[in-house]
Design a protein around this motif. Sequence first.
Motif, PDB file in Angstrom:
ATOM      1  N   SER A  86       0.938  -1.173  -0.006  1.00  0.00           N
ATOM      2  CA  SER A  86      -0.107   0.007  -0.172  1.00  0.00           C
ATOM      3  C   SER A  86       0.733   1.333  -0.186  1.00  0.00           C
ATOM      4  N   ALA A  87       0.131   2.381  -0.006  1.00  0.00           N
ATOM      5  CA  ALA A  87       1.248   3.664   0.177  1.00  0.00           C
ATOM      6  C   ALA A  87       0.182   4.769   0.737  1.00  0.00           C
ATOM      7  N   GLY A  88       0.956   5.555   1.586  1.00  0.00           N
ATOM      8  CA  GLY A  88       0.372   6.651   2.590  1.00  0.00           C
ATOM      9  C   GLY A  88      -0.202   7.646   1.519  1.00  0.00           C
ATOM     10  N   ALA A  89      -1.043   8.623   2.221  1.00  0.00           N
ATOM     11  CA  ALA A  89      -1.970   9.460   1.111  1.00  0.00           C
ATOM     12  C   ALA A  89      -1.042  10.626   0.665  1.00  0.00           C
ATOM     13  N   SER A  90       0.405  10.702   1.004  1.00  0.00           N
ATOM     14  CA  SER A  90       1.258  11.693   0.399  1.00  0.00           C
ATOM     15  C   SER A  90       2.160  11.215  -0.655  1.00  0.00           C
ATOM     16  N   ALA A  91       2.183   9.785  -0.879  1.00  0.00           N
ATOM     17  CA  ALA A  91       2.988   9.025  -1.587  1.00  0.00           C
ATOM     18  C   ALA A  91       2.354   8.892  -3.190  1.00  0.00           C
ATOM     19  N   PRO A  92       3.176   9.287  -4.084  1.00  0.00           N
ATOM     20  CA  PRO A  92       2.514   9.294  -5.452  1.00  0.00           C
ATOM     21  C   PRO A  92       2.706   7.610  -5.877  1.00  0.00           C
ATOM     22  N   GLU A  93       1.767   7.504  -6.907  1.00  0.00           N
ATOM     23  CA  GLU A  93       1.494   6.209  -7.163  1.00  0.00           C
ATOM     24  C   GLU A  93       2.728   5.569  -8.033  1.00  0.00           C
ATOM     25  N   ILE A  94       3.729   6.458  -8.597  1.00  0.00           N
ATOM     26  CA  ILE A  94       4.654   6.056  -9.608  1.00  0.00           C
ATOM     27  C   ILE A  94       5.755   5.218  -8.590  1.00  0.00           C
ATOM     28  N   LEU A  95       5.724   5.465  -7.197  1.00  0.00           N
ATOM     29  CA  LEU A  95       6.631   5.146  -6.322  1.00  0.00           C
ATOM     30  C   LEU A  95       6.124   3.937  -6.123  1.00  0.00           C
ATOM     31  N   VAL A  96       4.722   3.486  -6.118  1.00  0.00           N
ATOM     32  CA  VAL A  96       4.360   2.049  -6.084  1.00  0.00           C
ATOM     33  C   VAL A  96       4.525   1.284  -7.154  1.00  0.00           C
ATOM     34  N   GLU A  97       4.317   1.972  -8.241  1.00  0.00           N
ATOM     35  CA  GLU A  97       4.754   1.324  -9.568  1.00  0.00           C
ATOM     36  C   GLU A  97       6.022   0.687  -9.509  1.00  0.00           C
ATOM     37  N   GLN A  98       7.359   1.571  -9.105  1.00  0.00           N
ATOM     38  CA  GLN A  98       8.610   1.212  -9.031  1.00  0.00           C
ATOM     39  C   GLN A  98       8.740  -0.013  -8.183  1.00  0.00           C
ATOM     40  N   LEU A  99       8.089   0.041  -6.918  1.00  0.00           N
ATOM     41  CA  LEU A  99       8.224  -0.879  -6.050  1.00  0.00           C
ATOM     42  C   LEU A  99       7.668  -2.523  -6.717  1.00  0.00           C
ATOM     43  N   LEU A 100       6.221  -2.299  -7.505  1.00  0.00           N
ATOM     44  CA  LEU A 100       5.774  -3.457  -8.001  1.00  0.00           C
ATOM     45  C   LEU A 100       6.645  -3.975  -9.065  1.00  0.00           C
ATOM     46  N   GLU A 101       7.304  -3.238  -9.768  1.00  0.00           N
ATOM     47  CA  GLU A 101       8.159  -3.721 -10.845  1.00  0.00           C
ATOM     48  C   GLU A 101       9.568  -4.326 -10.119  1.00  0.00           C
ATOM     49  N   LYS A 102       9.698  -3.868  -8.892  1.00  0.00           N
ATOM     50  CA  LYS A 102      11.175  -4.548  -8.346  1.00  0.00           C
ATOM     51  C   LYS A 102      10.579  -5.849  -7.726  1.00  0.00           C
ATOM     52  N   LEU A 103       9.350  -5.930  -7.267  1.00  0.00           N
ATOM     53  CA  LEU A 103       8.958  -7.046  -6.858  1.00  0.00           C
ATOM     54  C   LEU A 103       8.902  -8.096  -7.884  1.00  0.00           C
ATOM     55  N   ALA A 104       8.366  -7.838  -8.946  1.00  0.00           N
ATOM     56  CA  ALA A 104       8.244  -8.469 -10.064  1.00  0.00           C
ATOM     57  C   ALA A 104       9.478  -9.065 -10.497  1.00  0.00           C
ATOM     58  N   GLU A 105      10.652  -8.705 -10.314  1.00  0.00           N
ATOM     59  CA  GLU A 105      11.850  -9.116 -10.766  1.00  0.00           C
ATOM     60  C   GLU A 105      12.335 -10.403  -9.897  1.00  0.00           C
ATOM     61  N   PHE A 106      11.548 -10.218  -8.550  1.00  0.00           N
ATOM     62  CA  PHE A 106      11.932 -11.568  -7.646  1.00  0.00           C
ATOM     63  C   PHE A 106      10.727 -12.472  -7.652  1.00  0.00           C
ATOM     64  N   GLY A 107       9.912 -12.447  -8.717  1.00  0.00           N
ATOM     65  CA  GLY A 107       8.905 -13.441  -9.230  1.00  0.00           C
ATOM     66  C   GLY A 107       7.480 -12.876  -8.612  1.00  0.00           C
ATOM     67  N   TYR A 108       7.375 -11.748  -8.295  1.00  0.00           N
ATOM     68  CA  TYR A 108       6.001 -11.374  -7.310  1.00  0.00           C
ATOM     69  C   TYR A 108       5.398 -10.755  -8.482  1.00  0.00           C
ATOM     70  N   GLY A 109       4.923 -11.188  -9.577  1.00  0.00           N
ATOM     71  CA  GLY A 109       4.326 -10.682 -10.814  1.00  0.00           C
ATOM     72  C   GLY A 109       2.831 -10.606 -10.838  1.00  0.00           C
ATOM     73  N   ASP A 110       2.326 -11.359  -9.919  1.00  0.00           N
ATOM     74  CA  ASP A 110       1.029 -11.812  -9.797  1.00  0.00           C
ATOM     75  C   ASP A 110       0.350 -10.933  -8.775  1.00  0.00           C
ATOM     76  N   ILE A 111      -0.522  -9.919  -9.420  1.00  0.00           N
ATOM     77  CA  ILE A 111      -1.217  -8.872  -8.464  1.00  0.00           C
ATOM     78  C   ILE A 111      -2.753  -8.964  -8.303  1.00  0.00           C
ATOM     79  N   GLU A 112      -3.017  -8.983  -7.013  1.00  0.00           N
ATOM     80  CA  GLU A 112      -4.485  -9.118  -6.781  1.00  0.00           C
ATOM     81  C   GLU A 112      -5.044  -7.821  -6.087  1.00  0.00           C
ATOM     82  N   LEU A 113      -5.873  -6.971  -6.439  1.00  0.00           N
ATOM     83  CA  LEU A 113      -6.478  -5.835  -5.903  1.00  0.00           C
ATOM     84  C   LEU A 113      -7.440  -6.185  -4.747  1.00  0.00           C
ATOM     85  N   GLU A 114      -7.238  -5.553  -3.541  1.00  0.00           N
ATOM     86  CA  GLU A 114      -7.954  -5.630  -2.533  1.00  0.00           C
ATOM     87  C   GLU A 114      -8.508  -4.388  -2.212  1.00  0.00           C
TER      88      GLU A 114
END
Length: 316
Positions: free
Chosen positions: A266-294
């Motif tokens: 997740s991300a705090g109310a002052s954090a831009p979505e681009i930083l979330v996207e960068q983290l998701l890309e990094k996690l995908a490199e480690f095999g966490y590419g399957d994303i489920e929205l809650e």
Amino acid sequence: MGLNKKVLLAEPRSFCAGVRRAISIIELALEKYGAPIYVRKEIVHNHYVVRLLEQRGAIFVDSEEDVPESAICVFSAHGVSPQVRQNAQARSLDVIDATCPLVSKVHQAAKRYAREDRTLILVGHEGHEEVEGTYGHAPDQTVIVETAEDAERLDLPSDAPVAYLTQTTLSVDETKDILEVLDRRFSDLRGPGTDDICYASQNRQDAVKAIVPRSDLVLVVGSRNSSNSIRMVEVAERLGTPSYLVPDVGEFDEKWLEGVETIGVSAGASAPEILVEQLLEKLAEFGYGDIELEQVAQESIVFHPPVRLTDSTPAG
């Protein structure tokens, strides 16, 4: 057997309406009046956002006293005390106020309780900009309470006329304990009809609570000085799941991933979505590419910038 790796992405996350409005106020002011635009304190508590705006010509200062006379000065989303407004007036600053409307509502309540001669118990973190701003509306009548222990120690008679207000970015669980103490101790206690904790802080915490039971690890994107982001990490930890604040992807530590199947993000109310996207890309490199929205809530609230920035009359 390999791990069944996936990411649970919390929704709502990232920017809230107050943060969007504050950032757009600076962008519109730069477009309309040109650089430099002075901003008192960080417009929102996120270093990435601040750096981006600096590159476009915003100058962040610690005090209104640091702004050249008659220049444009934007007040941050966290709000300011009346003293700051007076100082700005004395310097003939052209003030554009980016205070979040939900914080302004707390300020109005503080003034109202002060007029009623109540002692104002302000639940929040001492030194946080928002708390300083609210405190400044009734400094002689306000006490700051950070914990339930502080509330127990308040040196006031049980029939004293008191009122409470809370910093908007706290966690609901934190304030619940404190309000229970106040309720028990004071017979003449007033408080806001609805909770002061802003809808965005509440929603982001609720979304973290929703992903925790299925997550082995929770990562919250947000700056170290972002109160609402830190509260989200604490919410996950309190529920027994390891959780880390990730100011940006450069501070991600792959050691966190050992034996982890499901990562809540997740991300705090002052954090831009681009930083979330960068983290998701990094996690995908480690095999966490399957994303489920809650998703726990939908946010449709919009706070509009001041009319002077959106009307089409040229500046000057």
